[in-house]
Design a protein around this motif. Sequence first.
Motif, mmCIF file in Angstrom:
data_model
loop_
_atom_site.group_PDB
_atom_site.id
_atom_site.type_symbol
_atom_site.label_atom_id
_atom_site.label_comp_id
_atom_site.label_asym_id
_atom_site.label_seq_id
_atom_site.Cartn_x
_atom_site.Cartn_y
_atom_site.Cartn_z
ATOM 1 N N ALA A 518 0.838 -1.209 0.000
ATOM 2 C CA ALA A 518 0.000 0.000 0.000
ATOM 3 C C ALA A 518 0.872 1.259 0.000
ATOM 4 O O ALA A 518 0.587 2.224 -0.728
ATOM 5 C CB ALA A 518 -0.914 -0.006 1.218
ATOM 6 N N ILE A 519 1.924 1.260 0.797
ATOM 7 C CA ILE A 519 2.811 2.421 0.849
ATOM 8 C C ILE A 519 3.520 2.608 -0.485
ATOM 9 O O ILE A 519 3.674 3.740 -0.971
ATOM 10 C CB ILE A 519 3.825 2.280 1.998
ATOM 11 C CG1 ILE A 519 3.098 2.361 3.345
ATOM 12 C CG2 ILE A 519 4.911 3.348 1.909
ATOM 13 C CD1 ILE A 519 3.994 2.125 4.548
ATOM 14 N N ALA A 520 3.933 1.502 -1.113
ATOM 15 C CA ALA A 520 4.629 1.596 -2.400
ATOM 16 C C ALA A 520 3.738 2.234 -3.463
ATOM 17 O O ALA A 520 4.175 3.103 -4.225
ATOM 18 C CB ALA A 520 5.088 0.208 -2.843
ATOM 19 N N TYR A 523 3.142 5.902 -2.623
ATOM 20 C CA TYR A 523 4.349 6.689 -2.916
ATOM 21 C C TYR A 523 4.428 7.015 -4.406
ATOM 22 O O TYR A 523 4.704 8.151 -4.797
ATOM 23 C CB TYR A 523 5.588 5.915 -2.466
ATOM 24 C CG TYR A 523 6.874 6.690 -2.625
ATOM 25 C CD1 TYR A 523 7.221 7.691 -1.725
ATOM 26 C CD2 TYR A 523 7.747 6.419 -3.681
ATOM 27 C CE1 TYR A 523 8.401 8.406 -1.867
ATOM 28 C CE2 TYR A 523 8.924 7.129 -3.824
ATOM 29 C CZ TYR A 523 9.253 8.121 -2.911
ATOM 30 O OH TYR A 523 10.413 8.827 -3.066
ATOM 31 N N ASP A 524 4.153 6.007 -5.255
ATOM 32 C CA ASP A 524 4.158 6.253 -6.701
ATOM 33 C C ASP A 524 3.126 7.310 -7.077
ATOM 34 O O ASP A 524 3.373 8.195 -7.904
ATOM 35 C CB ASP A 524 3.863 4.955 -7.455
ATOM 36 C CG ASP A 524 5.045 3.987 -7.449
ATOM 37 O OD1 ASP A 524 6.186 4.441 -7.206
ATOM 38 O OD2 ASP A 524 4.818 2.778 -7.678
ATOM 39 N N GLU A 525 1.951 7.220 -6.469
ATOM 40 C CA GLU A 525 0.884 8.186 -6.746
ATOM 41 C C GLU A 525 1.317 9.603 -6.385
ATOM 42 O O GLU A 525 1.115 10.549 -7.161
ATOM 43 C CB GLU A 525 -0.369 7.798 -5.942
ATOM 44 C CG GLU A 525 -1.469 8.848 -5.917
ATOM 45 C CD GLU A 525 -2.236 8.951 -7.226
ATOM 46 O OE1 GLU A 525 -2.990 9.935 -7.397
ATOM 47 O OE2 GLU A 525 -2.077 8.042 -8.075
ATOM 48 N N ASN A 536 4.497 17.758 0.139
ATOM 49 C CA ASN A 536 3.952 16.517 -0.418
ATOM 50 C C ASN A 536 4.195 15.389 0.588
ATOM 51 O O ASN A 536 5.345 15.083 0.914
ATOM 52 C CB ASN A 536 4.631 16.194 -1.747
ATOM 53 C CG ASN A 536 4.495 17.331 -2.741
ATOM 54 O OD1 ASN A 536 3.421 17.592 -3.273
ATOM 55 N ND2 ASN A 536 5.597 18.026 -3.006
ATOM 56 N N ALA A 537 3.129 14.787 1.069
ATOM 57 C CA ALA A 537 3.296 13.842 2.175
ATOM 58 C C ALA A 537 2.268 12.724 2.128
ATOM 59 O O ALA A 537 1.175 12.866 1.557
ATOM 60 C CB ALA A 537 3.190 14.577 3.502
ATOM 61 N N ILE A 538 2.648 11.623 2.764
ATOM 62 C CA ILE A 538 1.759 10.486 2.990
ATOM 63 C C ILE A 538 1.694 10.253 4.489
ATOM 64 O O ILE A 538 2.734 10.157 5.155
ATOM 65 C CB ILE A 538 2.274 9.216 2.287
ATOM 66 C CG1 ILE A 538 2.399 9.433 0.779
ATOM 67 C CG2 ILE A 538 1.364 8.029 2.584
ATOM 68 C CD1 ILE A 538 3.158 8.320 0.068
ATOM 69 N N SER A 555 13.103 -3.762 0.088
ATOM 70 C CA SER A 555 12.841 -3.258 -1.267
ATOM 71 C C SER A 555 12.037 -1.963 -1.213
ATOM 72 O O SER A 555 12.256 -1.047 -2.001
ATOM 73 C CB SER A 555 12.075 -4.305 -2.079
ATOM 74 O OG SER A 555 12.873 -5.452 -2.281
ATOM 75 N N LEU A 556 11.101 -1.888 -0.258
ATOM 76 C CA LEU A 556 10.331 -0.655 -0.103
ATOM 77 C C LEU A 556 11.248 0.500 0.294
ATOM 78 O O LEU A 556 11.146 1.599 -0.261
ATOM 79 C CB LEU A 556 9.243 -0.843 0.957
ATOM 80 C CG LEU A 556 8.425 0.411 1.294
ATOM 81 C CD1 LEU A 556 7.653 0.900 0.073
ATOM 82 C CD2 LEU A 556 7.481 0.146 2.465
ATOM 83 N N ILE A 557 12.136 0.256 1.231
ATOM 84 C CA ILE A 557 13.059 1.306 1.673
ATOM 85 C C ILE A 557 13.908 1.782 0.501
ATOM 86 O O ILE A 557 14.125 2.992 0.306
ATOM 87 C CB ILE A 557 13.958 0.805 2.823
ATOM 88 C CG1 ILE A 557 13.117 0.471 4.058
ATOM 89 C CG2 ILE A 557 15.026 1.843 3.160
ATOM 90 C CD1 ILE A 557 12.350 1.631 4.635
#
Length: 620
Positions: A518-520, A523-525, A536-538, A555-557
């Motif tokens: 979900a975070i990945a 982040y792309d969005e 710009n933040a999540i 991999s996410l990091i």
Amino acid sequence: MAPVPRRTAALSRIPSTTRRGAKTGFALTIAAAVTIGLGACTPGDGGDFGDGGDFADDGCTSVVVATSSEKVNMLDALAKAFKESPEHEALAECATVRPVNVSSGDATRFLTAGGDWPEEDTRRWPTLWSPASTVWTERVAAAASPALVGEPVSFTHTPVVFGMPETMAKALGWPDAEIGISDLEALCQDPAGWGSVGKPIWGSFKISKTNPNTSTTGLSAILMQSYEASGKTADLTAEDVAAAEEFSRVFEECVIHYGDTTGKVLTTLYDETQNGAGGSGYVSAVALEETSLLNYNQGNPDSHTVQPGETLTPPQEKLVAIYPSGGSMWSDNPVTVLGADWVTPEQHTAGEAFVEFLQTAQAQAILPEYGFRPLDASVPLGDLFTEEYGVDPAGPAVTLPRPDVAVVSAAIDQWTQIRKPSSVLEVIDISGSMDEQIGDGRTRLDGAIEGAQSTLGHFRSTDEVGMWAFTTDVESSAGKNLLVLRDVSPLGSEGEALATSVDDLRYATRGGTPLYDAIAVAYDEMVERAEPGRINAIVVLSDGEDTDSTISIDSLIAKISGSAGEGGGDSPVRIFPIAYGEGADTTALQRIAEATGGQWFDASDAAKIDLVFASVINNF
């Protein structure tokens, strides 16, 4: 010089010598000039509410002093010295002074709100208040009652400066050249950023400032901007503030994100430098008090309590204090006996004795050991106030006086309108594990929903806000395992409708926890739509217990770390995770925050959830 020790505990437990009084007679609502558009109160200049310290009953009158975080440990030392002072000897019975951490802005809201101090344990209710600046006592006097704040007396002071990595400061001509806020504003305005002074690899010029509703430093910074734009060094007016609007708007465009504490920003910068990443990609200058800079340079970026046996490691590169050529405001650190009805006569008398003690030569000599300047000019500053620790004992050359309450209110109102706009995507975990109880009759999901709803009142209509939820076995336009409640777009007048949509999550399907996936996707969005002129933040609301992702944490990091290096990009996307529940995987959430230059927040204590959400939203 030994490292400056600090305590981070807030409103610690103390013996009960107070009484629960009736509701006080001052105003029952928070004045508009003091609120930040949220119902919750936030932890402030460096800590939140929690237990700590030795508050065992010693048979003496207990005198709690609510104080800004930077002074907690110093006041501990002063409290011990007080016990041996003539002022204490003159009391009919012994007294024990117990400092607790409450931010200046929070205490202001608590006192102007009326009624009891917002703590269930009456032993924690303060007799004394020592905010960072008299600005706060004046605001309470104006919004509630002058009698409530008594007669504040300053006992120490520290100037507000801009801390810069030494290499960056030298690129601007430090220490020989005079550097003013106008010079920093010019770097903000120049599209070339650091390239305008021959350092294009450093990217854009980035400033960190705290929220002026909760932080003395943030409040002083916006007033210093108005002084600079007006060309004045005294007699600032509300008209001057209004005329400075465009100047301040440009300055705000450099802000990476706001916050309620410089300690969190300094910790992120410190971690980057210690890991060999430099830090220029994160921030170029930090508005902070000189005492915080001294702490940082000794290896204590968050001004925490240095425990016995703890070793502090100085940063790879120190910060140096830029004393703006146009002048600095000072945090004058008053202390006063509160006129609240919970303060007993014995506490009032003992509190007055402690206030008197703080003016003595014995007390003033203790202050420099903790990075504060004494009011008594005959007291030597000592080895801490030297170039080795990044400060100039002769600075600042110009002192800017504190404006009156109306001018302060005008500056805060203006900041509310001109602060850097936000583009924020809130991502809520609705998996089965979020159904676990958090100790107050609510589930983790209840807390997340209520917290997310509470943030909506902070955003302006022009701020961009989106809301997603995630669990397994759902699908939407964002992809598999994601639900879109609202795409990221200007909020307009849709806050109430979005709050209703968020409430519907209580009845949503519960499945697994594809947190990293979900975070990945989020982040792309956000990277796709990120703009240089916005924060710009999540914001991620989760227990952090990933169970169903196809992407690993490593991999996410690697994916989200792209904008954290040198230069950092002009529109980085930072992630602010909020950890729910005692079993939350805080390590993973902390790694995610640090990878993007964001901050993680601990909401494992149900009683602090509202405070945590208000703290998070202070960044935007």
